[in-house]
Design an enzyme around this catalytic site. Structure first.
Site, PDB file in Angstrom:
ATOM      1  N   TYR A 148     -82.300  75.704-184.054  1.00 57.72           N
ATOM      2  CA  TYR A 148     -83.494  75.396-184.839  1.00 57.72           C
ATOM      3  C   TYR A 148     -84.448  74.588-183.978  1.00 57.72           C
ATOM      4  O   TYR A 148     -84.043  73.628-183.324  1.00 57.72           O
ATOM      5  CB  TYR A 148     -83.110  74.588-186.080  1.00 57.72           C
ATOM      6  CG  TYR A 148     -84.282  74.216-186.968  1.00 57.72           C
ATOM      7  CD1 TYR A 148     -85.022  75.195-187.627  1.00 57.72           C
ATOM      8  CD2 TYR A 148     -84.659  72.882-187.138  1.00 57.72           C
ATOM      9  CE1 TYR A 148     -86.090  74.847-188.441  1.00 57.72           C
ATOM     10  CE2 TYR A 148     -85.725  72.528-187.956  1.00 57.72           C
ATOM     11  CZ  TYR A 148     -86.443  73.521-188.601  1.00 57.72           C
ATOM     12  OH  TYR A 148     -87.495  73.183-189.411  1.00 57.72           O
ATOM     13  N   ASP A 243     -84.380  71.323-176.102  1.00 56.64           N
ATOM     14  CA  ASP A 243     -84.766  70.708-177.363  1.00 56.64           C
ATOM     15  C   ASP A 243     -83.712  69.660-177.705  1.00 56.64           C
ATOM     16  O   ASP A 243     -82.653  69.969-178.240  1.00 56.64           O
ATOM     17  CB  ASP A 243     -84.887  71.768-178.459  1.00 56.64           C
ATOM     18  CG  ASP A 243     -85.356  71.164-179.779  1.00 56.64           C
ATOM     19  OD1 ASP A 243     -85.459  69.920-179.862  1.00 56.64           O
ATOM     20  OD2 ASP A 243     -85.606  71.937-180.722  1.00 56.64           O
ATOM     21  N   LYS A 271     -86.427  62.443-184.035  1.00 60.80           N
ATOM     22  CA  LYS A 271     -85.356  61.738-184.754  1.00 60.80           C
ATOM     23  C   LYS A 271     -85.119  60.309-184.223  1.00 60.80           C
ATOM     24  O   LYS A 271     -85.887  59.424-184.551  1.00 60.80           O
ATOM     25  CB  LYS A 271     -84.107  62.611-184.788  1.00 60.80           C
ATOM     26  CG  LYS A 271     -84.440  63.920-185.545  1.00 60.80           C
ATOM     27  CD  LYS A 271     -83.301  64.807-185.932  1.00 60.80           C
ATOM     28  CE  LYS A 271     -83.801  65.891-186.874  1.00 60.80           C
ATOM     29  NZ  LYS A 271     -83.780  67.245-186.368  1.00 60.80           N
TER      30      LYS A 271
HETATM   31  C1  PLP Z   1     -84.927  68.346-186.533  1.00 60.10           C
HETATM   32  C2  PLP Z   1     -85.143  69.268-185.400  1.00 60.10           C
HETATM   33  C3  PLP Z   1     -86.403  69.790-185.095  1.00 60.10           C
HETATM   34  C4  PLP Z   1     -87.592  69.629-186.000  1.00 60.10           C
HETATM   35  O1  PLP Z   1     -87.952  68.314-186.141  1.00 60.10           O
HETATM   36  P1  PLP Z   1     -88.880  67.903-187.406  1.00 60.10           P
HETATM   37  O2  PLP Z   1     -89.210  66.480-187.153  1.00 60.10           O
HETATM   38  O3  PLP Z   1     -88.030  68.135-188.625  1.00 60.10           O
HETATM   39  O4  PLP Z   1     -90.072  68.791-187.397  1.00 60.10           O
HETATM   40  C5  PLP Z   1     -86.549  70.525-183.933  1.00 60.10           C
HETATM   41  N1  PLP Z   1     -85.509  70.750-183.120  1.00 60.10           N
HETATM   42  C6  PLP Z   1     -84.284  70.274-183.390  1.00 60.10           C
HETATM   43  C7  PLP Z   1     -83.169  70.529-182.430  1.00 60.10           C
HETATM   44  C8  PLP Z   1     -84.055  69.544-184.550  1.00 60.10           C
HETATM   45  O5  PLP Z   1     -82.833  69.113-184.822  1.00 60.10           O
END
Ligand code: PLP
Length: 440
Positions: A148, A243, A271
């Site tokens: 994701y 990511d 995060k």
């Molecule tokens: C949470 C997440 C996102 C998206 O972040 P948001 O702040 O919810 O837009 C993108 N990449 C990874 C790996 C994530 O865990």
């Protein structure tokens, strides 16, 4: 007893919410669609605990989807946010806080030569891909099934059928013309990566990957997977994007790239770096990042980017992650939990796979090892839903989906972990009679 009668106040608030908020929520997973019952309506949180609108207490293993590595309302984080609020909540201009936080991030992740703060992980990955496309003058992006990267159009794409097929949009509203530019291959499948590069030679701008996948449930990379991605992208002139929105400052202070010793070209973070406030970032090689406005022609901006409240929350959080003992202790507690869950499943005679990477853990109700999305999807989601609700009844909140990680924070104590293992034993025993769902 229905969950409505257990949590009448929460049910009432949720009903009211549904009349104005889409589905009663501002992010879909919060609606508990995959597990049923009244979603949690939170009144307050502290340390490793959440308290719902009916006054129930839960040990929280969601921790705002991993953002809260120190737990909820850490006193030092609260203190700096409070102090900063008195000095202004947003300036719309640069403050030294942004530079300080950026420098701290660069010290932890040396592959980041230049960085830009944004407000969500979605913005970070979207912007990183834009920079990669501009840098390479290519359009196609390669991602992995089950990873994701936020909800921007280019990432809401699943492979249709077969490996090297161009992407089919998995969300209405994403134009096929754009979806076609995103390729999907199975995680941990290097043959598929090589095949796609051969078929789309000279067209792939970037490979984006969760270096330890945590959004299909936890799926660690197999040996040499990340090293090979580094080699292939270098050979093919494509930008490698890690990511690390979840894994950054989670697996270690230096993220997955520190653990595996790999320098990606670009990194996205989110995060944890915001200490529970909305912060994310993208950064990496100076020659790529300096294409971004105002130095270069790639446009990207944000009204609240580098917000001083959010920066100060990050600045109160990151220094606490500098000691080796921090991660030793976090991982020790996490290992204890993972081992306890594994034994509990075995004891109950329920087929389960415990995938763990540091403080990221997923209990898959699957008979075979899970190393990609196809494997994860073989999990018995009906059994997961039953387990989730049993745990909730025992005051333990895990993510309301089989395809998410459970996050351990520094605020969780050994006693919390032991109570969780005890609850898991009881829960698994209680659901061992739930008929296994045929694997799809
Ligand atoms: C949470 C997440 C996102 C998206 O972040 P948001 O702040 O919810 O837009 C993108 N990449 C990874 C790996 C994530 O865990």
């Amino acid at each position: 007893m229905s969950s409505n009668s257990k949590r009448p106040r929460s049910a009432e608030i949720f009903e009211r919410g549904k009349r104005i908020l889409v589905g009663g929520v501002n992010s879909p997973v919060r609606a508990f669609s995959a597990v049923g019952g009244t979603p949690l309506i939170i009144d307050r949180a502290e340390g490793a605990r959440l308290y719902d609108a009916d006054g129930h207490e839960y040990i929280d293993y969601v921790c705002s989807w991993g953002a809260l590595i120190l737990g909820h309302a850490h006193p030092d984080v609260v203190a700096v946010i409070t102090a900063q609020a008195r000095r202004g909540t947003s300036y719309g201009m640069t403050s030294p806080l942004e530079i300080e936080l950026a420098e701290q991030i660069k010290r932890a992740l040396p592959s980041i030569e230049r960085l830009r703060f944004v407000s969500s992980g979605t913005e970070a990955t979207m912007s990183a891909v834009r920079a990669a496309r501009a840098f390479t003058n290519r359009d196609v992006v390669l991602k992995f099934e089950g990873c994701y990267h936020g909800h921007s159009d280019s990432f809401l794409v699943e492979a249709g059928s077969g490996l090297a097929t161009f992407g089919i949009s998995s969300s209405p509203g994403v134009p096929e013309a754009l979806a076609k530019l995103t390729l999907n291959v199975p995680y941990n499948d290097l043959d598929a990566v090589e095949r796609v590069f051969k078929e789309h030679s000279g067209k792939i701008a970037a490979v984006i990957v969760e270096p330890v996948a945590a959004n299909m449930g936890v799926a660690p990379p197999v040996a040499h997977f990340l090293e090979a991605l580094r080699e292939i992208t270098r050979r093919e002139g494509a930008v490698l994007i890690f990511d690390e929105v979840i894994t950054g400052f989670r697996l270690a202070r230096g993220g997955a790239q520190g653990v595996f010793g790999i320098h990606p070209d670009l990194t996205t973070l989110g995060k944890i770096i915001g200490g529970g406030l909305p912060v994310a970032a993208y950064g990496g090689r100076a020659d790529i990042m300096e294409l971004v406005s105002p130095l270069g022609p790639v446009y990207q901006a944000g009204t609240l980017s580098g917000n001083p409240l959010a920066m100060s929350a990050g600045l109160a959080t990151l220094p606490k992650l500098e000691s080796l003992e921090f991660y030793e202790d976090l991982n020790r507690k996490s290992d204890r939990l993972a081992t306890g869950l594994k034994e509990a499943a075995k004891h109950a005679g329920i087929p389960a796979q415990i995938n763990a990477a540091g403080s990221l853990i997923t209990l898959f109700f699957a008979a075979d090892p899970v190393r990609d999305y196809t494997g994860a999807k073989k999990s018995d989601t009906k059994r997961f839903a039953a387990f989730f609700n049993q745990m909730l009844d025992r005051g333990i909140f895990i993510a309301p989906s089989q395809f998410e990680a459970l996050f351990v924070s520094a605020a969780h104590t050994d006693a919390d972990v032991d109570r969780t293992i005890g609850a898991a034993r009881e829960s698994l025993k209680a659901i061992s009679s739930v008929r296994a769902q045929p694997a799809s």
